[in-house]
Design a protein around this motif. Structure first.
Motif, PDB file in Angstrom:
ATOM      1  N   TYR A   1       0.865  -1.180   0.000  1.00  0.00           N
ATOM      2  CA  TYR A   1       0.000   0.000   0.000  1.00  0.00           C
ATOM      3  C   TYR A   1       0.900   1.228   0.000  1.00  0.00           C
TER       4      TYR A   1
ATOM      5  N   TRP B   1      -0.413   8.510  -0.607  1.00  0.00           N
ATOM      6  CA  TRP B   1      -0.078   9.628  -1.504  1.00  0.00           C
ATOM      7  C   TRP B   1       1.135  10.412  -1.033  1.00  0.00           C
TER       8      TRP B   1
ATOM      9  N   THR C   1     -15.594   9.486  -4.482  1.00  0.00           N
ATOM     10  CA  THR C   1     -14.992   8.972  -5.701  1.00  0.00           C
ATOM     11  C   THR C   1     -15.833   9.340  -6.907  1.00  0.00           C
TER      12      THR C   1
ATOM     13  N   ASP D   1     -11.069  11.403  -3.481  1.00  0.00           N
ATOM     14  CA  ASP D   1     -10.398  12.196  -2.451  1.00  0.00           C
ATOM     15  C   ASP D   1     -10.978  11.808  -1.109  1.00  0.00           C
TER      16      ASP D   1
ATOM     17  N   LYS E   1      -7.267  12.960  -6.313  1.00  0.00           N
ATOM     18  CA  LYS E   1      -6.236  11.928  -6.299  1.00  0.00           C
ATOM     19  C   LYS E   1      -6.624  10.829  -7.279  1.00  0.00           C
TER      20      LYS E   1
ATOM     21  N   GLN F   1      -6.067   6.688  -7.948  1.00  0.00           N
ATOM     22  CA  GLN F   1      -5.667   5.467  -7.274  1.00  0.00           C
ATOM     23  C   GLN F   1      -5.611   4.312  -8.267  1.00  0.00           C
TER      24      GLN F   1
ATOM     25  N   GLN G   1      -1.750   2.093  -5.098  1.00  0.00           N
ATOM     26  CA  GLN G   1      -0.916   3.292  -5.291  1.00  0.00           C
ATOM     27  C   GLN G   1      -1.854   4.488  -5.350  1.00  0.00           C
ATOM     28  N   ASN G   2      -1.575   5.507  -4.561  1.00  0.00           N
ATOM     29  CA  ASN G   2      -2.389   6.717  -4.508  1.00  0.00           C
ATOM     30  C   ASN G   2      -1.517   7.907  -4.876  1.00  0.00           C
ATOM     31  N   THR G   3      -1.959   8.704  -5.826  1.00  0.00           N
ATOM     32  CA  THR G   3      -1.174   9.839  -6.314  1.00  0.00           C
ATOM     33  C   THR G   3      -2.020  11.098  -6.272  1.00  0.00           C
ATOM     34  N   LYS G   4      -1.475  12.160  -5.723  1.00  0.00           N
ATOM     35  CA  LYS G   4      -2.170  13.453  -5.736  1.00  0.00           C
ATOM     36  C   LYS G   4      -2.182  13.977  -7.155  1.00  0.00           C
TER      37      LYS G   4
END
Length: 142
Positions: free
Chosen positions: A36, A39, A69, A90, A100, A102, A119-122
């Motif tokens: 996991y 972000w 979401t 978010d 974000k 995911q 994987q979480n990315t802003k």
């Protein structure tokens, strides 16, 4: 239930656990050896660690937050027991949609979908727009 419905049901279960602030239920959505990536770049390993750490977050920094979401952006299957789900969303007391992105890698274990990697990315939508304006060739086709 179709494979896609099963994947989306797991995602709904994950969101419900978040919205209740239930770290144990959140962690149960993951495999015992899941990876996991939050972000901020923190890496957690395994369902137990993911659930434990999220309970601490739900009790402190993320208390009373909600996961919102835009839903599934994409669901793809790679064989009978592997799927990749991409979402936008978010978290917060008043989260904005799509802040974000995911990526979930899911596997079916004993007939049940579980998350093996996350994987979480802003998202930086302003930088995206600027980049696309000056270099239109980098805009995604989809």
């Amino acid at each position: 239930m179709s494979d896609e419905a099963g994947v989306l049901a797991l995602f709904a279960k994950l969101a419900e656990a978040w919205n209740r602030g239930d770290g144990a239920a959140y962690g149960q959505c993951f495999t015992d050896d899941a990876t996991y990536v939050a972000w901020v770049g923190t890496i957690y390993r395994g369902a137990a660690d993911i659930g434990r750490s999220h309970q601490v977050l739900f009790d402190t920094f993320l208390k009373d937050t909600k996961l919102t979401t835009e839903g599934a952006v994409d669901v793809r299957f790679y064989g009978e027991d592997t799927a990749v789900l991409t979402t936008r969303g978010d978290v917060g007391k008043k989260p904005s949609k799509g802040a974000k992105v995911q990526t979930f890698t899911l596997v079916r274990q004993n007939g049940e979908w579980k998350i093996a990697a996350f994987q979480n990315t802003k998202r930086h939508s302003l930088l995206e727009r600027i980049s696309f304006r000056f270099q239109p060739g980098i805009r995604p086709a989809a």
